[in-house]
Design a protein around this motif. Structure first.
Motif, PDB file in Angstrom:
ATOM      1  N   THR A 103     -27.354   3.072  58.571  1.00  0.00           N
ATOM      2  CA  THR A 103     -26.975   2.432  59.821  1.00  0.00           C
ATOM      3  C   THR A 103     -26.407   3.462  60.778  1.00  0.00           C
ATOM      4  OG1 THR A 103     -26.457   0.390  58.628  1.00  0.00           O
ATOM      5  CG2 THR A 103     -25.562   0.621  60.864  1.00  0.00           C
ATOM      6  N   PRO A 104     -26.937   3.581  61.984  1.00  0.00           N
ATOM      7  CA  PRO A 104     -26.370   4.534  62.945  1.00  0.00           C
ATOM      8  C   PRO A 104     -24.931   4.162  63.300  1.00  0.00           C
ATOM      9  CG  PRO A 104     -28.541   3.753  63.647  1.00  0.00           C
ATOM     10  CD  PRO A 104     -28.123   2.882  62.504  1.00  0.00           C
ATOM     11  N   PHE A 105     -24.164   5.166  63.679  1.00  0.00           N
ATOM     12  CA  PHE A 105     -22.775   4.908  64.078  1.00  0.00           C
ATOM     13  C   PHE A 105     -22.683   4.487  65.542  1.00  0.00           C
ATOM     14  CE2 PHE A 105     -23.364   9.587  64.358  1.00  0.00           C
ATOM     15  CZ  PHE A 105     -23.131   9.785  65.710  1.00  0.00           C
ATOM     16  N   VAL A 106     -23.837   4.295  66.170  1.00  0.00           N
ATOM     17  CA  VAL A 106     -23.887   3.906  67.574  1.00  0.00           C
ATOM     18  C   VAL A 106     -24.909   2.779  67.719  1.00  0.00           C
ATOM     19  CG1 VAL A 106     -25.665   5.618  68.133  1.00  0.00           C
ATOM     20  CG2 VAL A 106     -24.116   4.837  69.922  1.00  0.00           C
ATOM     21  N   THR A 107     -24.662   1.856  68.637  1.00  0.00           N
ATOM     22  CA  THR A 107     -25.572   0.726  68.839  1.00  0.00           C
ATOM     23  C   THR A 107     -26.588   1.042  69.928  1.00  0.00           C
ATOM     24  OG1 THR A 107     -24.210  -0.309  70.553  1.00  0.00           O
ATOM     25  CG2 THR A 107     -23.700  -0.858  68.244  1.00  0.00           C
ATOM     26  N   LEU A 108     -27.634   0.213  70.004  1.00  0.00           N
ATOM     27  CA  LEU A 108     -28.634   0.386  71.054  1.00  0.00           C
ATOM     28  C   LEU A 108     -27.983   0.259  72.426  1.00  0.00           C
ATOM     29  CD1 LEU A 108     -31.510   0.653  72.141  1.00  0.00           C
ATOM     30  CD2 LEU A 108     -31.773  -1.825  71.819  1.00  0.00           C
ATOM     31  N   GLU A 109     -27.096  -0.712  72.578  1.00  0.00           N
ATOM     32  CA  GLU A 109     -26.451  -0.913  73.879  1.00  0.00           C
ATOM     33  C   GLU A 109     -25.626   0.320  74.277  1.00  0.00           C
ATOM     34  OE1 GLU A 109     -26.458  -3.052  71.335  1.00  0.00           O
ATOM     35  OE2 GLU A 109     -27.899  -4.464  72.230  1.00  0.00           O
ATOM     36  N   GLN A 110     -24.905   0.871  73.300  1.00  0.00           N
ATOM     37  CA  GLN A 110     -24.146   2.088  73.592  1.00  0.00           C
ATOM     38  C   GLN A 110     -25.072   3.228  73.988  1.00  0.00           C
ATOM     39  OE1 GLN A 110     -21.981   2.068  69.740  1.00  0.00           O
ATOM     40  NE2 GLN A 110     -20.143   2.521  70.951  1.00  0.00           N
ATOM     41  N   LEU A 111     -26.172   3.379  73.239  1.00  0.00           N
ATOM     42  CA  LEU A 111     -27.099   4.473  73.526  1.00  0.00           C
ATOM     43  C   LEU A 111     -27.753   4.312  74.888  1.00  0.00           C
ATOM     44  CD1 LEU A 111     -29.139   5.637  70.418  1.00  0.00           C
ATOM     45  CD2 LEU A 111     -27.340   6.821  71.671  1.00  0.00           C
ATOM     46  N   HIS A 146     -30.911  10.911  61.818  1.00  0.00           N
ATOM     47  CA  HIS A 146     -29.602  10.884  61.177  1.00  0.00           C
ATOM     48  C   HIS A 146     -29.187  12.243  60.609  1.00  0.00           C
ATOM     49  CE1 HIS A 146     -29.016   6.383  60.810  1.00  0.00           C
ATOM     50  NE2 HIS A 146     -30.285   6.450  61.167  1.00  0.00           N
ATOM     51  N   ASP A 147     -27.879  12.353  60.363  1.00  0.00           N
ATOM     52  CA  ASP A 147     -27.283  13.425  59.555  1.00  0.00           C
ATOM     53  C   ASP A 147     -27.549  14.819  60.121  1.00  0.00           C
ATOM     54  OD1 ASP A 147     -26.317  11.551  57.598  1.00  0.00           O
ATOM     55  OD2 ASP A 147     -28.355  11.420  56.817  1.00  0.00           O
ATOM     56  N   THR A 148     -27.433  14.946  61.430  1.00  0.00           N
ATOM     57  CA  THR A 148     -27.647  16.245  62.069  1.00  0.00           C
ATOM     58  C   THR A 148     -26.334  16.880  62.513  1.00  0.00           C
ATOM     59  OG1 THR A 148     -27.878  15.419  64.351  1.00  0.00           O
ATOM     60  CG2 THR A 148     -29.846  15.386  62.937  1.00  0.00           C
ATOM     61  N   GLY A 149     -25.199  16.325  62.054  1.00  0.00           N
ATOM     62  CA  GLY A 149     -23.907  16.825  62.496  1.00  0.00           C
ATOM     63  C   GLY A 149     -23.564  18.206  61.990  1.00  0.00           C
ATOM     64  N   ALA A 150     -24.242  18.658  60.949  1.00  0.00           N
ATOM     65  CA  ALA A 150     -24.054  20.012  60.421  1.00  0.00           C
ATOM     66  C   ALA A 150     -25.422  20.674  60.303  1.00  0.00           C
ATOM     67  CB  ALA A 150     -23.371  19.974  59.057  1.00  0.00           C
ATOM     68  N   HIS A 151     -25.510  21.943  60.680  1.00  0.00           N
ATOM     69  CA  HIS A 151     -26.762  22.700  60.610  1.00  0.00           C
ATOM     70  C   HIS A 151     -27.862  22.010  61.409  1.00  0.00           C
ATOM     71  CE1 HIS A 151     -24.610  24.874  57.533  1.00  0.00           C
ATOM     72  NE2 HIS A 151     -24.466  23.767  56.852  1.00  0.00           N
ATOM     73  N   GLY A 152     -27.468  21.362  62.495  1.00  0.00           N
ATOM     74  CA  GLY A 152     -28.404  20.727  63.403  1.00  0.00           C
ATOM     75  C   GLY A 152     -28.524  21.563  64.658  1.00  0.00           C
ATOM     76  N   PHE A 153     -27.665  21.276  65.632  1.00  0.00           N
ATOM     77  CA  PHE A 153     -27.656  22.083  66.856  1.00  0.00           C
ATOM     78  C   PHE A 153     -27.486  23.564  66.545  1.00  0.00           C
ATOM     79  CE2 PHE A 153     -25.717  24.346  70.301  1.00  0.00           C
ATOM     80  CZ  PHE A 153     -26.386  23.893  71.427  1.00  0.00           C
ATOM     81  N   SER A 154     -26.658  23.889  65.568  1.00  0.00           N
ATOM     82  CA  SER A 154     -26.292  25.290  65.318  1.00  0.00           C
ATOM     83  C   SER A 154     -27.482  26.153  64.918  1.00  0.00           C
ATOM     84  CB  SER A 154     -25.217  25.372  64.232  1.00  0.00           C
ATOM     85  OG  SER A 154     -25.709  24.946  62.985  1.00  0.00           O
ATOM     86  N   MET A 155     -28.536  25.549  64.383  1.00  0.00           N
ATOM     87  CA  MET A 155     -29.710  26.322  63.985  1.00  0.00           C
ATOM     88  C   MET A 155     -30.783  26.320  65.067  1.00  0.00           C
ATOM     89  SD  MET A 155     -29.991  25.261  59.937  1.00  0.00           S
ATOM     90  CE  MET A 155     -31.314  26.414  59.570  1.00  0.00           C
ATOM     91  N   GLY A 156     -30.453  25.827  66.245  1.00  0.00           N
ATOM     92  CA  GLY A 156     -31.421  25.755  67.322  1.00  0.00           C
ATOM     93  C   GLY A 156     -31.866  27.131  67.820  1.00  0.00           C
ATOM     94  N   TYR A 157     -32.945  27.157  68.548  1.00  0.00           N
ATOM     95  CA  TYR A 157     -33.504  28.410  69.039  1.00  0.00           C
ATOM     96  C   TYR A 157     -34.367  28.118  70.259  1.00  0.00           C
ATOM     97  CZ  TYR A 157     -37.494  26.782  66.231  1.00  0.00           C
ATOM     98  OH  TYR A 157     -38.512  26.042  65.687  1.00  0.00           O
TER      99      TYR A 157
END
Length: 418
Positions: free
Chosen positions: A3-11, A370-381
């Motif tokens: 389950t996402p921690f954010v709702t469609l309305e919030q998004l 989901h689950d991109t809070g670690a090693h997500g943005f940081s590995m971008g290029y």
């Protein structure tokens, strides 16, 4: 089901302010998780979590964790600089690096960080570089061979091959290194090890702790060095797939406590502090990549194109890693369509999912990866000239805050000499 921690309305409200794609973080979840970890190790008065900055190098995140009592684990010059600018000082910083440039040891020493040496030859290099050996020093241990704890009660087997890893001292080098460091002026010693990654077993940390605790007892007997802390590093994982069991950090902390009482206390080492360096466990579930479906393609397979790509999240392309996908607003719809979910890079591995069963996706649908809070943005290029996305914080009160703006073409061209 995830389950996402954010709702469609919030998004919908958030995307009206911040264009997709972007990484979104859950402040409330981050704080609650940090408190669960601290409670799990509250039996150890010296316990401290040193968050692995490489997992999520954002000042807003680091400041939240500092408020929750965490330090930082740094492995580069810029991570040290970021920690310093975020207010971390002295023993709040652990510096663990390998093939370390001299300037990084110089800054770590100037900041008063605890230096964790990766190799025996680095002892002389450190001495030559900063002109002394710090009174408090740590060494990284690699026991070699294959590490396994067999089947756990969750039915998951942890196996890794430390002997193939480039990190750490051998056991003999550890004894020789402690003796040498002591002769060069070190007073307080620590041991560090990392033997397996993303383990989904409550037995991993206690097993690792047992190895390190026994090693510490032996080193004290062999060298007479005062060992004041033992760093269990990272490796405690998160369930990327919906059917995987989550780790129980309270059970993990209790398992480590039992090993502590069994091994260290009888050896007169009951005052040793326990440290952890949990990047993935601390942040991965509390971040997601928000993207929008922009194209569909019907050839030999069914494809959904999104406005994010591997430049925003490398793990699926690089490792074939699984990241769950929720089609917002269709959480309860049947998953009766098989898709490859793809990005726009000129590489065929630029896919967030392959043959994934999902609800029917229409152009304009918002997807949460989901689950991109670690090693997500940081590995971008920036391959293909793609620009790195924004980072947004969903604050505890439900409001949002931009914590890193999206790159612009001017950013991309800024370092070029025309």
């Amino acid at each position: 089901m995830k389950t996402p921690f954010v709702t469609l309305e919030q998004l919908q409200a958030i995307t009206a302010q911040y264009p997709t794609p972007f990484h979104l973080y859950d402040e409330k979840g981050i704080r609650e998780n940090a408190r669960r970890l601290r409670a799990a190790f509250a039996w150890n008065p010296g316990f401290k979590e040193y968050f692995a900055v490489k997992a999520t190098p954002n000042p807003a995140i680091l400041k939240i964790l500092r408020e929750e009592g965490c330090g930082t684990d740094c492995s580069s010059l810029t991570e040290l600089m970021m920690s310093d600018r975020c207010g971390f000082q002295g023993s709040e910083i652990m510096f663990s690096s390998n093939d370390t440039p001299a300037e990084e040891f110089v800054l770590a020493d100037r900041l008063g960080a605890t230096i964790n040496l990766d190799d025996f030859t680095h002892i002389d290099f450190l001495q030559e570089t900063i002109g002394h050996i710090p009174q408090k020093i740590s060494c990284r241990y690699n026991p070699g061979g294959t590490f396994s704890i067999g089947a756990s009660k969750e039915g998951f087997q942890v196996m890794d091959n430390p002997g193939e890893a480039k990190y750490g001292f051998t056991r003999a080098q550890l004894t020789e290194g402690f003796r040498k460091l002591k002769a060069m002026g070190a007073k307080c010693f620590g041991i560090h090890a990392f033997l397996a990654s993303n383990t989904l077993s409550n037995e991993y940390y206690p097993t690792l702790a047992g190895i390190l605790f026994q090693t510490a007892v032996e080193l004290k007997e062999e060298t007479g060095c005062e060992i004041t802390f033992i760093n269990l590093s990272g490796g405690v994982g998160v369930p990327y797939k919906p059917d995987q069991p989550a780790n129980d950090i309270a059970a993990i902390g209790e398992g480590v406590r039992r090993k502590f009482e069994e091994i260290l206390v009888p050896a007169g080492m009951g005052n040793v502090a326990i440290f952890t360096e949990l990047g993935r466990f601390m942040l991965a579930p509390y971040g997601c990549l928000v993207t929008r479906a922009t194209h569909e393609k019907h050839t030999y397979k069914e494809y959904i194109g999104v406005d994010a790509c591997a430049a925003n999240l490398m793990r699926p392309a690089m490792y074939g890693a699984y990241h769950h996908i929720t089609v917002m607003g269709k959480e309860n719809a049947p998953c009766d369509h098989k898709y490859d979910v793809t990005g726009s890079l000129c590489e065929n591995n630029d896919k967030f999912a392959i043959d994934r069963m999902l609800p029917k996706i229409d152009k304009g649908d918002l997807l949460v990866i989901h689950d991109t809070g670690a090693h997500g943005f940081s590995m971008g290029y920036n391959y293909n000239g793609r620009l790195r996305s924004a980072e947004v914080l969903l604050q505890s009160d439900g409001s949002t805050r931009l914590i890193r703006r999206a790159e612009t073409p001017d950013d991309y061209f800024a370092t070029l000499i025309w």
